[in-house]
Each structure stands twice: as structure tokens, then as C-alpha cells.
Write a protein that holds these residues in place. Structure first.
Motif, PDB file in Angstrom:
ATOM      1  N   HIS A  27       0.858  -1.184   0.000  1.00  0.00           N
ATOM      2  CA  HIS A  27       0.000   0.000   0.000  1.00  0.00           C
ATOM      3  C   HIS A  27       0.898   1.240   0.000  1.00  0.00           C
ATOM      4  N   HIS A  40      -4.506  -0.296  13.173  1.00  0.00           N
ATOM      5  CA  HIS A  40      -4.592   0.658  14.275  1.00  0.00           C
ATOM      6  C   HIS A  40      -5.784   0.331  15.179  1.00  0.00           C
ATOM      7  N   CYS A  46     -14.533   5.149  11.959  1.00  0.00           N
ATOM      8  CA  CYS A  46     -13.891   6.346  12.524  1.00  0.00           C
ATOM      9  C   CYS A  46     -13.195   7.076  11.382  1.00  0.00           C
ATOM     10  N   GLY A  49      -8.272   7.602  10.372  1.00  0.00           N
ATOM     11  CA  GLY A  49      -7.358   7.078   9.362  1.00  0.00           C
ATOM     12  C   GLY A  49      -7.328   7.966   8.128  1.00  0.00           C
ATOM     13  N   THR A  50      -8.499   8.516   7.772  1.00  0.00           N
ATOM     14  CA  THR A  50      -8.584   9.439   6.643  1.00  0.00           C
ATOM     15  C   THR A  50      -7.743  10.689   6.902  1.00  0.00           C
ATOM     16  N   THR A  53      -4.125   9.899   6.335  1.00  0.00           N
ATOM     17  CA  THR A  53      -3.825   9.872   4.899  1.00  0.00           C
ATOM     18  C   THR A  53      -3.730  11.292   4.350  1.00  0.00           C
ATOM     19  N   VAL A 201     -11.819  15.276   1.640  1.00  0.00           N
ATOM     20  CA  VAL A 201     -10.453  14.819   1.855  1.00  0.00           C
ATOM     21  C   VAL A 201      -9.468  15.542   0.947  1.00  0.00           C
ATOM     22  N   ARG A 202      -9.880  15.902  -0.257  1.00  0.00           N
ATOM     23  CA  ARG A 202      -8.936  16.618  -1.130  1.00  0.00           C
ATOM     24  C   ARG A 202      -8.733  18.055  -0.664  1.00  0.00           C
ATOM     25  N   LEU A 240     -20.497   6.164   8.783  1.00  0.00           N
ATOM     26  CA  LEU A 240     -20.900   6.387   7.383  1.00  0.00           C
ATOM     27  C   LEU A 240     -22.130   7.292   7.323  1.00  0.00           C
TER      28      LEU A 240
ATOM     29  N   PHE B  32     -16.987   3.090   3.413  1.00  0.00           N
ATOM     30  CA  PHE B  32     -16.752   4.431   2.852  1.00  0.00           C
ATOM     31  C   PHE B  32     -16.445   4.332   1.356  1.00  0.00           C
ATOM     32  N   TYR B  36     -18.731   6.066  -1.620  1.00  0.00           N
ATOM     33  CA  TYR B  36     -18.259   7.264  -2.312  1.00  0.00           C
ATOM     34  C   TYR B  36     -17.525   6.980  -3.608  1.00  0.00           C
ATOM     35  N   ARG B  68      -8.908   7.789  -7.006  1.00  0.00           N
ATOM     36  CA  ARG B  68      -8.242   7.480  -5.735  1.00  0.00           C
ATOM     37  C   ARG B  68      -9.041   7.968  -4.525  1.00  0.00           C
ATOM     38  N   LEU B  69     -10.329   8.248  -4.703  1.00  0.00           N
ATOM     39  CA  LEU B  69     -11.113   8.701  -3.554  1.00  0.00           C
ATOM     40  C   LEU B  69     -11.213   7.595  -2.506  1.00  0.00           C
ATOM     41  N   GLU B  71      -9.013   5.303  -1.893  1.00  0.00           N
ATOM     42  CA  GLU B  71      -7.708   5.195  -1.226  1.00  0.00           C
ATOM     43  C   GLU B  71      -7.536   6.303  -0.189  1.00  0.00           C
ATOM     44  N   LEU B  72      -8.002   7.529  -0.525  1.00  0.00           N
ATOM     45  CA  LEU B  72      -7.862   8.641   0.409  1.00  0.00           C
ATOM     46  C   LEU B  72      -8.830   8.509   1.577  1.00  0.00           C
ATOM     47  N   LEU B  73     -10.044   8.022   1.304  1.00  0.00           N
ATOM     48  CA  LEU B  73     -11.055   7.961   2.364  1.00  0.00           C
ATOM     49  C   LEU B  73     -10.860   6.761   3.284  1.00  0.00           C
ATOM     50  N   CYS B  74     -10.235   5.699   2.805  1.00  0.00           N
ATOM     51  CA  CYS B  74     -10.158   4.459   3.595  1.00  0.00           C
ATOM     52  C   CYS B  74      -9.442   4.719   4.919  1.00  0.00           C
ATOM     53  N   PRO B  75     -10.116   4.547   6.052  1.00  0.00           N
ATOM     54  CA  PRO B  75      -9.460   4.823   7.336  1.00  0.00           C
ATOM     55  C   PRO B  75      -8.500   3.713   7.768  1.00  0.00           C
ATOM     56  N   ASP B  76      -8.509   2.598   7.064  1.00  0.00           N
ATOM     57  CA  ASP B  76      -7.687   1.463   7.498  1.00  0.00           C
ATOM     58  C   ASP B  76      -6.563   1.130   6.532  1.00  0.00           C
ATOM     59  N   PHE B  77      -6.307   2.007   5.573  1.00  0.00           N
ATOM     60  CA  PHE B  77      -5.213   1.837   4.616  1.00  0.00           C
ATOM     61  C   PHE B  77      -5.306   0.468   3.931  1.00  0.00           C
TER      62      PHE B  77
END
Lengths: 310, 94
Positions: A27, A40, A46, A49-50, A53, A201-202, A240, B32, B36, B68-69, B71-77
């Protein structure tokens, strides 16, 4: 255990996923995380994590060197960020992230110090440190993750809990007026104030990039869902559902008056970049004063990395 | 990705296509990415992963436009996109 009580996935409705060698490609976040600590501890749905990132993505877009960035956080769910990012980091005592970060910035002005911590930690327990770091315009980037509650300690009322929200210490609904954090930060002298939710997020990434590149006290407030305590106690569904609520009820108003951006319980709220102006930082003021009084006897330290690079 | 009307320079348009990678056992099933994804590439699996959550699975892999939304939103990577190449956009029939 009887045979009937074992819940098995329906073999017809769920065909086996095609065999894929996913582990062979790491990843992209793995080089920025301490992978021995992943997964984590944050709950499903939650938003933290976002935020991690977005912080790393924003950091990648700056020209800061990885060795010149430090992350400091206090106690709480968000306080775990310092332990997960593979950067120089420190996990301080409750509320003392900003004083530690101030000391770090003073002792090594080349370092860009980012404070990533929660609302209860930064404006509750450490509220005094927050207002004075903003007043001094100390060279810090503060990512304040606002989940409206003291989450890790069990969901107690926080200085950001909106009125009428149910928490473990306000079972009949909170009745104290909450902090409007962007207004507080601007009034205390922060040079950059933005608020986003973990769904934007962006825009959040772009704000974090700007905040990291800005000399002085820059604050990015991130509204995130807390599914286990805030959403469950207030019967708001999962994280969500809260993201869907943010999607439908947040309005982007860049440059809005910060006195108008308070958040009421489950009411539409304003996000955006509110403040972006320049003011001499603590280092610049100190050097100007010392040079004026001591003249040639004063030898300034090398300046902060952000003022040199930008 | 589909256009609502035919652009004049349709033959010059290129759409980047992505390939979705899901780390099933790191996922906590928040959904998520499924909610999205603008192209409806994912859905939550009926099966469980090692932790007992329902991770996403790819249902329309060819539709991924590598925004990549997820990938960015995923809280668990646990989801990410790699580039698969460029494709030609389609125009909606209706």
C-alpha cells in the motif's frame, strides 16, 4: 456449540474472490506508517485514518524534507497518530502537545513541528497552551481533529460538544455553550484557520499543505465522525451515516466570518478556509527585538525551515 | 466514465483506468469506499474476512477511473489503486 448456531457465509451468494497476489504490491501509505503497529486501534467508520492519509498526502506535496518534520500529539484517539506515522514523533501527556511542540520548535528552528491531536486535548485540557501558542504566533501547524467528545476516555462532555448532545456525563443533554474553534483561533492570532470534515479529503489535503507551508500558527480543524460514542449515544447511526450528514449539511464558504461558523447539534454548518493572513512569527519578533537592543552582540539561530523554503 | 453528450474532441479524450487492490484482512468494513466510489466499482462482500468484517469486492473493475477517492477515504489503509492504462470514454445512449 450446536451446528445451527455457527453462522456461515452463504456459499452461493458469495463466490470466492479471485485469487490475487495483493500482498506483493505494498500500500502506498506503508512507507509512511509504522507497519508493526497497524492495524490501528481506531473503530470501524472512525474518520481518523482518513485524516492521517490527508496529512501524509499534504506533507508529500510540500517541499519539506522528511527528516525536518516532527509530529507531536497528546492523549486521546487522535493522540495515537504520533505513534502510527513513520516520522520523528512524540506522544505527550494529556493537553501538553503544544507546549512540547513549542519547545521542540524553539530548540531546533529548522524543524517543522506539526501537532495532531483531538479537540478535548487541544482546547479542553490544553486550552491555555493553545491560546498562547496562537498569541505568540509560534511556528506550529495544528491539525485539530474534532469529534465533539472525549472519545478514548469513554465519551465525556468536551468543550466542543454541541448543546443538547448526549454524552456519558450529560445523560440529559449537554447544556454548556461549546467553543467555536476557528473563532477562538482567529481571535488569539492564528495566521491560517481552516475547517473541513473528513469527507472533504482533497480540500483537507490542500489545507494541510498550505498550513505546513505557512510560517506561524496554522490551524486546520477536521470534523470527524465518532461512531462508537458520539453517534451511538445520540442515535445517529454509524460513521458512514455521519459522513452522509456532513455531505448533505456542510456548506463551503471560504473566507466566512469565523464568528458565524459555530456548530450546533445536527444542524447545517460551514466549512472552508476562513483566515489566511501574515503576521510576524515569534522567531521574527524575537530576532527583531534582540537585534534592536543587543545590536551586533546578538547571533540569530538559523531560521525555521518553512520560512527558508518558501 | 461516460459523457452526457458527445464532445467535439471525443477522439482526443483519454480516460485513465485504474486497478483496485484490496487488502481484505486489514479492512474493517466501514463501507466508505463503496458509498463514495463515483463509478460504482465496489460493493460489500457477502463473505467475511479474517476479522469478521465484510470487505469490499470489485464488481465493475473496468469502470475505475483512478480518482483514488477510496484510497484517500479508507481509514484502514486497506484499498489502493494502481494505473492500468488509458481508455476511451463512452457516451451515454439516453
Amino acid at each position: 456449540m450446536s451446528e445451527a448456531s455457527v453462522v456461515k457465509a452463504d456459499p452461493v451468494a458469495s463466490p470466492a474472490p479471485p485469487p490475487r497476489d495483493e500482498e506483493s504490491i505494498p500500500h502506498p501509505m506503508e512507507e509512511w506508517l509504522r507497519m508493526d503497529r497497524i492495524p490501528h486501534i481506531w473503530c470501524p467508520t472512525c474518520g481518523l485514518g482518513t485524516v492521517v492519509t490527508a496529512f501524509i498526502e499534504g506533507l508529500k506535496q510540500t517541499d519539506l524534507e522528511r527528516d525536518n518534520v516532527a509530529v507531536v500529539s497528546g492523549i486521546g484517539c487522535t493522540g495515537r497518530v504520533a505513534g502510527y506515522v513513520k516520522l520523528d514523533s512524540y506522544h505527550t501527556t494529556h493537553g501538553r502537545a503544544i507546549p512540547f511542540a513549542t519547545g521542540l520548535a524553539l530548540s531546533n528552528p529548522k524543524l517543522k513541528v506539526a501537532v495532531v491531536s483531538g479537540d478535548g486535548d487541544l482546547v479542553g485540557i490544553g486550552g491555555n497552551h493553545f491560546i498562547h501558542a496562537a498569541r505568540r504566533n509560534m511556528d506550529l501547524t495544528v491539525i485539530l481533529v474534532n469529534n465533539f467528545i472525549y472519545a478514548m476516555t469513554g465519551g465525556q462532555v468536551a468543550p466542543t460538544t454541541p448543546e443538547t448532545a448526549n454524552t456519558t456525563t450529560t445523560p440529559y443533554g449537554a447544556f454548556e455553550p461549546p467553543f467555536n474553534i476557528p473563532h477562538l483561533a482567529e481571535a488569539c492570532g492564528a495566521v491560517y484557520v481552516a475547517r473541513w470534515t473528513s469527507l472533504h479529503v482533497r480540500r483537507l489535503t490542500e489545507s494541510i499543505r498550505k498550513a505546513l507551508s505557512k510560517p506561524g500558527f496554522a490551524l486546520v480543524e477536521v470534523v470527524t465522525p465518532c461512531s462508537t460514542l458520539y453517534a451511538r449515544r445520540n442515535r445517529l447511526g454509524s460513521g458512514l451515516d455521519l459522513l452522509k450528514f456532513y455531505h448533505d449539511n456542510s456548506t463551503i464558504q471560504n473566507g466566512a466570518r469565523t464568528s458565524d461558523v459555530g456548530i450546533d447539534f445536527q444542524k447545517p454548518f460551514i466549512v472552508g478556509e476562513f483566515v489566511d493572513h501574515d503576521r510576524p512569527t515569534w522567531f521574527q519578533l524575537m530576532e527583531a527585538r534582540m537585534s534592536a537592543t543587543l545590536g551586533d552582540k546578538f547571533i540569530p539561530k538559523e531560521g525555521p525551515s518553512c520560512t527558508n523554503s518558501k | 466514465m461516460k459523457f452526457w453528450r458527445k464532445p467535439l474532441d471525443l477522439d482526443e479524450q483519454k480516460v485513465v483506468r485504474g486497478e483496485v487492490h484490496i487488502l481484505r484482512d486489514r479492512c474493517k468494513g466501514c463501507g466508505f469506499c463503496v458509498e463514495y466510489c463515483p463509478e460504482g466499482v465496489l460493493k460489500l462482500d457477502h463473505a467475511y474476512n479474517k476479522k469478521g468484517y465484510h470487505p469490499p469486492v470489485v464488481i465493475e473493475g473496468k469502470e475505475c477511473v483512478m480518482c483514488r477517492l477510496c484510497e484517500l477515504l479508507c481509514p484502514d489503509f486497506s484499498i489502493f489503486i494502481t494505473e492500468r492504462g488509458t481508455g476511451v470514454p463512452e457516451v451515454r445512449d439516453d
